[in-house]
Design a protein around this motif. Sequence first.
Motif, short mmCIF file in Angstrom:
data_model
loop_
_atom_site.label_atom_id
_atom_site.label_comp_id
_atom_site.label_asym_id
_atom_site.label_seq_id
_atom_site.Cartn_x
_atom_site.Cartn_y
_atom_site.Cartn_z
N GLY A 169 3.28 21.10 -19.27
CA GLY A 169 4.69 20.70 -19.40
C GLY A 169 4.90 19.24 -19.66
O GLY A 169 5.71 18.86 -20.53
N ALA A 170 4.19 18.37 -18.94
CA ALA A 170 4.39 16.93 -19.14
C ALA A 170 3.95 16.51 -20.54
O ALA A 170 4.61 15.69 -21.19
CB ALA A 170 3.61 16.15 -18.09
N ALA A 171 2.83 17.08 -21.02
CA ALA A 171 2.38 16.75 -22.38
C ALA A 171 3.37 17.27 -23.41
O ALA A 171 3.65 16.60 -24.42
CB ALA A 171 0.99 17.36 -22.62
N ALA A 172 3.90 18.47 -23.19
CA ALA A 172 4.91 19.02 -24.11
C ALA A 172 6.16 18.16 -24.12
O ALA A 172 6.77 17.93 -25.18
CB ALA A 172 5.25 20.45 -23.71
N ASP A 173 6.55 17.64 -22.96
CA ASP A 173 7.74 16.80 -22.91
C ASP A 173 7.53 15.50 -23.68
O ASP A 173 8.44 15.01 -24.35
CB ASP A 173 8.10 16.50 -21.45
CG ASP A 173 9.49 15.92 -21.31
OD1 ASP A 173 10.44 16.55 -21.81
OD2 ASP A 173 9.63 14.84 -20.72
N ALA A 174 6.32 14.95 -23.60
CA ALA A 174 6.01 13.75 -24.38
C ALA A 174 6.06 14.05 -25.87
O ALA A 174 6.54 13.24 -26.67
CB ALA A 174 4.65 13.20 -23.98
N ALA A 175 5.55 15.24 -26.26
CA ALA A 175 5.60 15.61 -27.69
C ALA A 175 7.04 15.81 -28.14
O ALA A 175 7.41 15.43 -29.25
CB ALA A 175 4.79 16.89 -27.90
N PHE A 176 7.87 16.39 -27.28
CA PHE A 176 9.28 16.59 -27.64
C PHE A 176 10.00 15.25 -27.80
O PHE A 176 10.85 15.09 -28.67
CB PHE A 176 9.97 17.43 -26.57
CG PHE A 176 11.39 17.77 -26.90
CD1 PHE A 176 11.69 18.79 -27.79
CD2 PHE A 176 12.44 17.08 -26.32
CE1 PHE A 176 13.00 19.11 -28.09
CE2 PHE A 176 13.76 17.38 -26.61
CZ PHE A 176 14.04 18.39 -27.50
#
Length: 942
Positions: free
Chosen positions: A513-520
């Motif tokens: 989730g944290a990595a996905a949020d950074a990508a978003f």
Amino acid sequence: MAVRPQHVHDGGIVERRLRPIYDWLDNGVNKKALQEAEKVLKKSPSLQAARALKALALLRLGKKSEAQGVLDSLAEEKPSDDTTLQAMTIFYRESQQLHKVCALYEAAVKAEPGSEELHSHLFMSYVRIADYRAQQRAAMALYKLAPKNPYYFWAVMSIVLQAKSTDDVAKKGILLTLAQRMVDNFIMENKMEAEQEARLYIMILELQEKWEDIIKFIEGPLYSQVVPGSMAQASIPYLKKLGQWRRLNLLCKDLLWDNQDRWDYYMPYFDSVFELIKGADPDAENCNSSVDDTAEKCHEFICQLVESISSGRTLRGPYLARLELWKRLSEGGDPTALLGSGMALCVQYLRVFANKSCSVPDIKPYLSMIPQKEREEHCRDFLTCLGFDENSEPDNAADIQRHISCMCAWRVCSPEAGAEAGAEWARLGRTLSAHYLRCLRGGLVTASATEACAADGYATLAAHHYFHAAMQRQDAAPLEEALGLLELALHHSPANLHVKLLLLALYHVLGAGAAADAAFARLEAKHVQLAALCWLHAARLPAVSPRAAPARLGDALAFYRSHAKDSVEHLTYAYKYGTFEKLVELNAWHARLEACAWAATAARERALLALQQAAPAPPPELPPALPDRLTDNRDLGVIVSWEPPQSRDPDLKARTFERDVALLRLKDLLLGAVALTASAAAAPHDGRPLAQLRQRAAALAEHVRRCTELYRRPERLSLSAPLPSRIFALVQSPVGYGALYEGVLQLAQAACARQASGAGADGGVGVGVDGSVGVGVDAAVGVGAVGEAVASLRALVRAARPHVAPAPAHRLQWRDSLEHLSNFLEFAGVVTFVVGVCHEAVAAAGSRRARKRASQSPDEAETARLLAALAEELAELFAAAEERLRAWPEPEPALGARLSALGLRAEYRCPVADKLRRSREDALRHARDSLAAKRRWLAAPR
């Protein structure tokens, strides 16, 4: 922004005094603006503009009641100067009191009836509240005062909107006839001047379905005068409505000779050809040998268009037209006699346009019409049509794009993977990765900070192959390799949208989730993109990163709130600039966003997350009722799919939306029940919250049972489709959340009923265990019900204990495990809140009766003991979950070394391993902290 004074009655002195206030308001320094306003008012206490600006500064400082008092006293004076009125308008707009703006300008117009500007502002105030009848009156009064065309057509448009907003057919007909007659009079007097006025007249005729009158108007001299050069294009939709296919055919042919790449002309042309083939429009008087009424003539015309293209200039339109003709002929027969093989036509198109990134998306709609067997047998024709194969090494940007296009077309037509295809997918993924790395080493990655490059296509296509390899092998390693490659591609091509979207999707597949949020965050999504991309990120975030989710959900809610405020101003701009067609679009878009399912979901998710974050959590507010017809504003086509045509699901969007709505209704019922629990405990004399709580609890139990029957097994994962709905993990969990929530709400009802019975014993209104309302109910009512509810809930908690927080068996199951964990954390937040409310309810009932006796009654002591035992049981459950979370496996250490091998330069270090590790640590730390806080709160003495 504050409004600068336009009409200053006291000359430049007042303007100089007010200027500092405007500056501070414009810069957001509201405290200074308030101080400056008070300084001005000390010297000029009667200066209305300063008082209005003071009220605005107070409002922005959060002192709403004080600001409202200042403005109400000012409104009683009925000001009429423009500076004061506009400052007051801003105040009312920001405080959502738009109806008061109307009263403000009505008084101002009475004071200065000859002011055109005040009349105009009055009309716009009615626009903001959608009072179409008042708009019509104000516009006609304005036209009488200042006879200008825009004012007259404001009145006409107001009548049209009245017609569109009514369900009475007779009334609608009368209003549209009136609007048409008003414009007809204007035309007879030769007063029509602007294009938008002509378009409004056509809109009125459209609503009455007077197609022949529209054609006559478009072909008349007036339309050519106000809208020069657009008569032919404007006639197309109405000729279709009238079924005048011969005229339409000739018209489209003439247009296509001059605009060979206009696809919006090809489609009505094909419609006319095939209607004429069916025998439609058999008008002998209009027969013309140049009309294309057979497939052969149509093909000949298209070939003439292809031949007419000048050398060195290739246009996609005529080539796609042959494919469209083949498609339409194949729907009713065999087109091969006239056009040959559809596969050959697609290969020919790719041979000509493979240097364009849009070439494969262009032919994808036509590939589905080719028989699957033929597609699969000749799939390598796409790869070899330009002399390439999968191992070719093009050395310039144009050839790289051609090679990628051939590879993509080959992928779309290849046979579906068998049971042993995982190794082949992985091999092709590594081949494409090698192509990208070769381009990187050879200086062929030429992307800039604002533009992508052709070689990026190798990385994105490789990611698709790695994804299929991971799904076939049920192994996360290919996904981690894909992430490493995509991170490298984004490092060298920071503007590539497709790479960012794939990174976001793959991180979510792995539950990072944290990595996905950074990508978003790197997507920099704004405004309506927050609604279109919700399915890809924000809707999944509460399950995999509860710490980051509130901020993303807050961004989405801020968009919906700001749009609700700003959309009314967009309507006023449409009137000011005369774009009447946009008024209809804006109203439809506003209604669509008002009923957006994601807006409702985001609000409820955020409120339920708040119950997880704190112990004790503040009581949530009762959510507003859901719209009757929720709208789906997702864009499921943002990630390009290379799935074969037979794998596409035409019902995907409707089916996934149905599941999202089911989850939304479940969350809505749950949040509403929790909010009503707090309301019932806070107002024991009022039996309505408790009655509503009973209704909500019953509806929630029924909804969970229905969802459990409907949603049993999720479909397979797809990279370009939404992940399986979170409702599967909720209703099919062995924990039994439906029974647990039912038990929690039964306890809440029993405790609140007991509290209400105590209130009734003191002479107020009481609520019995069965929900009946009465006066003077016995204080002992509810003790047995509380005991039964506590015993039942404790049994359910003990049964659920072995199933909470299951550890993932392998890395590909992290997302599923985190979804199960998020459901448990949500239950923990709800049950902790409800137990706290029950404690307070029992304590409140005891304190009222303690005034009449010195000691606690046995029933009260027993109730307190039961709740303490339940709290102890829950604390043990949370402690057991914490222990299991500590035993979750760590990511394997070899991951970082394998991904770092993709880096080509010493200064670049692949970040995937660190991002995955930090994401998992963040999710687990948040879960442990949340459970520990609730466990400590439950164990605290009361």
